[in-house]
Every structure is written in C-alpha cells, then in structure tokens.
Motif scaffolding. Structure first.
Motif, short mmCIF file in Angstrom:
data_model
loop_
_atom_site.label_atom_id
_atom_site.label_comp_id
_atom_site.label_asym_id
_atom_site.label_seq_id
_atom_site.Cartn_x
_atom_site.Cartn_y
_atom_site.Cartn_z
N CYS A 160 0.75 -1.24 0.04
CA CYS A 160 -0.26 -0.04 -0.03
C CYS A 160 0.54 1.27 -0.04
CB CYS A 160 -0.77 -0.16 1.52
SG CYS A 160 -1.99 -1.04 1.63
N VAL A 161 0.73 2.10 -0.69
CA VAL A 161 1.33 3.65 -0.75
C VAL A 161 0.69 4.68 0.34
CG1 VAL A 161 2.46 5.09 -2.21
CG2 VAL A 161 1.76 2.88 -3.37
N ASP A 162 1.39 5.54 0.88
CA ASP A 162 1.16 6.15 1.90
C ASP A 162 0.30 7.43 0.45
OD1 ASP A 162 1.93 9.29 2.87
OD2 ASP A 162 0.53 8.10 4.04
N VAL A 163 -1.35 8.15 1.14
CA VAL A 163 -2.21 9.11 0.06
C VAL A 163 -0.02 10.39 -0.17
CG1 VAL A 163 -3.62 10.92 -0.54
CG2 VAL A 163 -3.73 8.25 0.28
N GLY A 164 -0.10 10.34 0.71
CA GLY A 164 1.07 12.09 0.28
C GLY A 164 2.33 11.65 -0.21
N THR A 165 2.19 10.33 -0.59
CA THR A 165 2.98 10.27 -1.06
C THR A 165 2.78 10.02 -3.19
OG1 THR A 165 4.40 8.46 -0.21
CG2 THR A 165 5.33 8.51 -2.12
N VAL A 166 1.61 9.81 -2.98
CA VAL A 166 0.98 10.23 -4.68
C VAL A 166 0.11 11.36 -4.62
CG1 VAL A 166 -0.74 9.32 -5.83
CG2 VAL A 166 0.12 7.21 -4.43
N MET A 167 -0.02 11.95 -3.74
CA MET A 167 -0.76 12.82 -4.14
C MET A 167 0.06 14.58 -2.88
SD MET A 167 -4.86 12.92 -4.26
CE MET A 167 -4.66 13.92 -4.31
N ASP A 168 1.09 14.66 -3.90
CA ASP A 168 2.34 15.51 -2.97
C ASP A 168 1.67 16.98 -3.96
OD1 ASP A 168 3.12 15.96 -5.32
OD2 ASP A 168 4.69 14.93 -4.87
N ASN A 169 0.96 17.40 -4.19
CA ASN A 169 0.11 18.91 -4.83
C ASN A 169 1.14 19.32 -5.93
OD1 ASN A 169 -2.46 19.31 -3.70
ND2 ASN A 169 -1.33 20.51 -1.32
N THR A 170 2.33 18.76 -6.64
CA THR A 170 3.17 19.16 -7.10
C THR A 170 2.43 18.89 -8.16
OG1 THR A 170 4.33 17.35 -7.38
CG2 THR A 170 5.25 18.63 -5.91
N ASP A 171 1.36 18.53 -9.20
CA ASP A 171 0.75 17.96 -10.00
C ASP A 171 -1.08 19.18 -10.33
OD1 ASP A 171 0.11 18.19 -12.82
OD2 ASP A 171 0.30 16.21 -13.06
N CYS A 172 -0.91 20.47 -9.79
CA CYS A 172 -2.66 21.06 -9.88
C CYS A 172 -2.53 21.43 -10.99
CB CYS A 172 -2.36 22.41 -9.28
SG CYS A 172 -1.97 21.53 -7.35
N THR A 173 -2.22 21.04 -12.47
CA THR A 173 -2.62 21.37 -13.77
C THR A 173 -3.20 19.99 -14.43
OG1 THR A 173 -1.39 23.40 -13.69
CG2 THR A 173 -2.31 22.83 -15.77
N ALA A 174 -4.34 20.73 -15.22
CA ALA A 174 -5.34 19.92 -15.81
C ALA A 174 -5.24 20.17 -17.41
CB ALA A 174 -6.57 18.63 -15.41
N SER A 175 -4.25 19.42 -18.45
CA SER A 175 -4.24 19.58 -19.92
C SER A 175 -5.63 19.41 -20.73
CB SER A 175 -2.87 20.16 -20.39
OG SER A 175 -1.99 21.04 -19.26
N TYR A 176 -5.95 19.77 -21.29
CA TYR A 176 -7.05 19.61 -22.18
C TYR A 176 -6.44 19.98 -23.57
CZ TYR A 176 -11.72 17.89 -24.88
OH TYR A 176 -12.06 17.69 -25.28
N SER A 177 -6.75 19.26 -24.38
CA SER A 177 -6.43 19.60 -26.04
C SER A 177 -7.42 18.69 -27.01
CB SER A 177 -5.10 19.08 -25.99
OG SER A 177 -4.55 19.34 -27.73
N GLN A 178 -7.88 19.15 -27.63
CA GLN A 178 -8.59 18.37 -29.27
C GLN A 178 -8.81 19.39 -30.49
OE1 GLN A 178 -12.03 16.53 -27.45
NE2 GLN A 178 -13.55 16.08 -29.00
N LEU A 179 -9.18 18.39 -30.67
CA LEU A 179 -9.45 19.12 -32.57
C LEU A 179 -10.53 19.25 -32.87
CD1 LEU A 179 -8.50 20.07 -35.31
CD2 LEU A 179 -8.16 17.77 -36.03
N PHE A 180 -11.44 19.91 -33.28
CA PHE A 180 -13.42 20.08 -33.39
C PHE A 180 -13.07 20.39 -34.89
CE2 PHE A 180 -12.64 20.54 -29.19
CZ PHE A 180 -13.90 20.13 -28.74
N PRO A 181 -14.31 20.40 -35.28
CA PRO A 181 -14.31 21.16 -36.98
C PRO A 181 -14.76 22.58 -36.70
CG PRO A 181 -16.47 19.67 -36.17
CD PRO A 181 -15.41 19.71 -35.05
N ASN A 182 -14.97 23.39 -35.71
CA ASN A 182 -15.33 24.40 -35.77
C ASN A 182 -15.19 25.42 -34.39
OD1 ASN A 182 -18.14 24.13 -34.57
ND2 ASN A 182 -18.72 23.23 -36.62
#
Length: 98
Positions: A18-40
């Motif tokens: 088992c992994v301590d949650v603090g090891t996985v979620m350390d607040n260093t990655d707070c950005t979610a990126s999104y990219s997609q092509l649309f017809p218009n």
C-alpha cells in the motif's frame, strides 16, 4: 509472499504494498491539460464552456483557466489548462471527464 515484500519500495507498507496518499498526491501537479481538434469554432467554444463549468463545480479556490482556440488544418484546436488549488481537485476534475 516474500517476492511481494521485496518489490515494495521504502515508502510502501511491506504487508500489502500500500502507498501512503501523501506519496502519490504531493500537490506538485495541480494542472489538468486538455487539447482536442474540433470541426468548427462553435463546437470548441461549447466544449470549453462545459469544461469551465466542471472546473467551477470542483474548485475550492478559483481555478486558473487559460485557453486558446486556433484554426488548424481540418478545423480548430482547443487547448486549455486548468490549474486548481490542490492536486485532489485536479484529480476529481480529470475523473469527472471520463
């Protein structure tokens, strides 16, 4: 069972890997990126509005949203970054998109 214990890292519990949650979620990655092509442009703007609403529903402090919609071959490209106050909100937002 000894193989499982040997495969655990120093920050894991040897009994169950088992992994301590603090090891996985350390607040260093707070950005979610999104990219997609649309017809218009309209479809891209509607998607950005829907994503913005989802981000606003998750945020505790205001989410910083930067986006661009640019013409490309075959349509328009939507690129957006959603920066939340904490990594947990980022994860909740990303899971909500699935």
């Amino acid at each position: 069972m000894s193989d499982a214990i040997n495969k655990c890292s120093a920050q894991e519990t040897a009994a169950c890997c088992c992994v301590d949650v603090g090891t996985v979620m350390d607040n260093t990655d707070c950005t979610a990126s999104y990219s997609q092509l649309f017809p218009n442009q309209r479809d891209a703007e509607q998607t950005l509005a829907a994503l913005t609403k989802k981000a606003r529903d998750v945020e505790s402090d205001p989410c910083d949203i930067s986006s661009s919609i640019k013409p490309v071959d075959g349509g328009v490209q939507l690129v957006a970054d959603f920066t939340f106050a904490c990594q947990a909100e980022t994860l909740i937002f990303q899971l909500g998109l699935r």
